[in-house]
Design a protein around this motif. Structure first.
Motif, PDB file in Angstrom:
ATOM      1  N   ASN A 241      32.748  52.424  58.466  1.00 16.39           N
ATOM      2  CA  ASN A 241      34.047  51.993  57.945  1.00 16.39           C
ATOM      3  C   ASN A 241      34.984  51.654  59.092  1.00 16.39           C
ATOM      4  OD1 ASN A 241      33.436  52.265  55.231  1.00 16.39           O
ATOM      5  ND2 ASN A 241      34.122  54.380  55.115  1.00 16.39           N
ATOM      6  N   VAL A 242      35.731  50.584  58.905  1.00 23.03           N
ATOM      7  CA  VAL A 242      36.795  50.224  59.837  1.00 23.03           C
ATOM      8  C   VAL A 242      38.086  50.106  59.035  1.00 23.03           C
ATOM      9  CG1 VAL A 242      35.285  49.049  61.478  1.00 23.03           C
ATOM     10  CG2 VAL A 242      36.266  47.761  59.581  1.00 23.03           C
ATOM     11  N   ILE A 243      39.192  50.262  59.691  1.00 24.20           N
ATOM     12  CA  ILE A 243      40.489  50.220  59.011  1.00 24.20           C
ATOM     13  C   ILE A 243      41.076  48.816  59.092  1.00 24.20           C
ATOM     14  CG2 ILE A 243      42.795  51.214  58.858  1.00 24.20           C
ATOM     15  CD1 ILE A 243      40.513  53.148  58.202  1.00 24.20           C
ATOM     16  N   ILE A 244      41.328  48.225  57.922  1.00 23.03           N
ATOM     17  CA  ILE A 244      41.986  46.918  57.841  1.00 23.03           C
ATOM     18  C   ILE A 244      43.182  47.063  56.911  1.00 23.03           C
ATOM     19  CG2 ILE A 244      41.760  44.509  57.144  1.00 23.03           C
ATOM     20  CD1 ILE A 244      38.845  44.592  57.821  1.00 23.03           C
ATOM     21  N   ASP A 245      44.377  46.761  57.428  1.00 16.48           N
ATOM     22  CA  ASP A 245      45.613  46.894  56.640  1.00 16.48           C
ATOM     23  C   ASP A 245      45.749  48.294  56.052  1.00 16.48           C
ATOM     24  OD1 ASP A 245      46.232  44.235  57.145  1.00 16.48           O
ATOM     25  OD2 ASP A 245      45.172  43.523  55.356  1.00 16.48           O
ATOM     26  N   GLY A 246      45.344  49.272  56.843  1.00 15.44           N
ATOM     27  CA  GLY A 246      45.492  50.667  56.428  1.00 15.44           C
ATOM     28  C   GLY A 246      44.437  51.163  55.466  1.00 15.44           C
ATOM     29  N   LYS A 247      43.447  50.317  55.120  1.00 12.33           N
ATOM     30  CA  LYS A 247      42.411  50.714  54.182  1.00 12.33           C
ATOM     31  C   LYS A 247      41.040  50.703  54.864  1.00 12.33           C
ATOM     32  CE  LYS A 247      44.812  48.779  50.146  1.00 12.33           C
ATOM     33  NZ  LYS A 247      44.710  47.805  49.023  1.00 12.33           N
TER      34      LYS A 247
END
Length: 316
Positions: A241-247
């Motif tokens: 998992n990576v964080i994109i726009d806080g998600k």
């Protein structure tokens, strides 16, 4: 008055055979479903990682090169792993067959033979069980329903060995070509590469799944045409998992930014997953039985018939 009488007759004459779909569904859900996938491609293309990404489960040990200094895991023998996964009350027994990276050696002559033999052996095993006098009520199906063929993202054209292997595989199994690690190409390079591959497959008369039949309705024909316009699927796999726009999303980080695996503008992973699980899973199973297995079965039975006729002719 007459209309009311007709309605009363209709209501009282209800038979109930429309419940057959619920009966079939209950039986099938109780028994569960079987789906067998074989993955073929060079070592280091992320075959195991993509399978785990598609089915959102850790199905294959994907100890590939997660860090730059770690060696790539190399499969040396054909390995089959089986898992039962469940979703909304539906149980799917998933068999994943991992194959040695073909074309890795200096001399690659006949490197595809082991893979072809494995696929045919599953047909042969099913045929033997089918012809047994006291056969099982439900024969365990190990026939390969889908071959995910991984293509190296060179951006130029397929190697001649890729064309040979893909053509030989397409004669015995449903082949779905995939451009692996597609984030190594720009969108323009990816489109040129896909067009080159499609042209080469057409020139070499390689018949890939999905197939159109007389049983297909207009909606299915349109869907199949859409799939053929996408193939080969340009995909990226990731179990992280990576964080994109806080998600948190499944994706990969590189020096240019973050690749969101499930973003259709980044890659075609979602199209591939929908194709394998939501729209064509049952058709892959049926096509295996009705086309590939039936061709194998007919050939074997004709050979048995010819072999049994020879001694009689000789004695005469």
């Amino acid at each position: 008055m007459a209309a009311a009488a007709v309605d009363e007759i209709r209501a009282s004459s209800y038979v109930g055979f429309d419940s057959i779909t619920r009966q079939i569904e209950y039986k099938l859900l109780k028994r569960g479903f079987q789906f067998n996938v074989i993955v073929v491609g060079q070592t280091g293309l992320g075959k195991s990682t993509l399978i785990n990404t598609i089915f959102a489960s850790h199905l294959i040990d994907s100890k590939g090169r997660l860090e730059h200094d770690e060696p790539v895991r190399q499969t040396t023998d054909i390995q089959a792993v089986s898992h039962v996964i469940a979703e909304n009350g539906v149980r799917l027994r998933l068999n994943i067959v991992d194959t040695p990276g073909y074309g890795d050696q200096i001399n690659n002559e006949g490197c595809w033979d082991t893979i072809i033999k494995y696929i045919k052996d599953q047909h042969s095993a099913y045929l033997r069980k089918e012809l047994t006098a006291m056969r099982d009520k439900h024969i365990q199906d190990t026939r390969i329903h889908c071959c995910l063929f991984f293509i190296n993202p060179t951006g130029h054209s397929l190697r001649s060995i890729d064309m040979i292997v893909m053509k030989k595989l397409s004669e015995v199994v449903n082949v779905v070509p995939i451009i692996a690690k597609a984030d190594s190409l720009t969108l323009e390079e990816r489109e040129v590469f896909k067009n080159n591959i499609r042209a080469e497959m057409q020139y070499n008369n390689i018949r890939l799944y999905p197939f159109d039949t007389d049983e297909n309705d207009p909606e299915e024909l349109a869907l199949n045409e859409t799939i053929r316009n996408i193939i080969p699927f340009a995909v990226v796999g990731s179990e992280r998992n990576v964080i994109i726009d806080g998600k948190p999303v499944r994706g990969r980080k590189n020096k240019w930014g973050v690749i969101n695996v499930e973003d259709e503008t980044h890659c075609e992973f979602v199209h591939l997953r929908n194709f394998l699980t939501r729209t064509h899973l049952q058709d892959l199973i049926e096509t295996t039985a009705q086309i590939h297995y039936e061709a194998f079965r007919s050939k074997q039975l004709l050979a048995l018939k010819d072999a049994s006729a020879r001694p009689a002719q000789g004695s005469a």
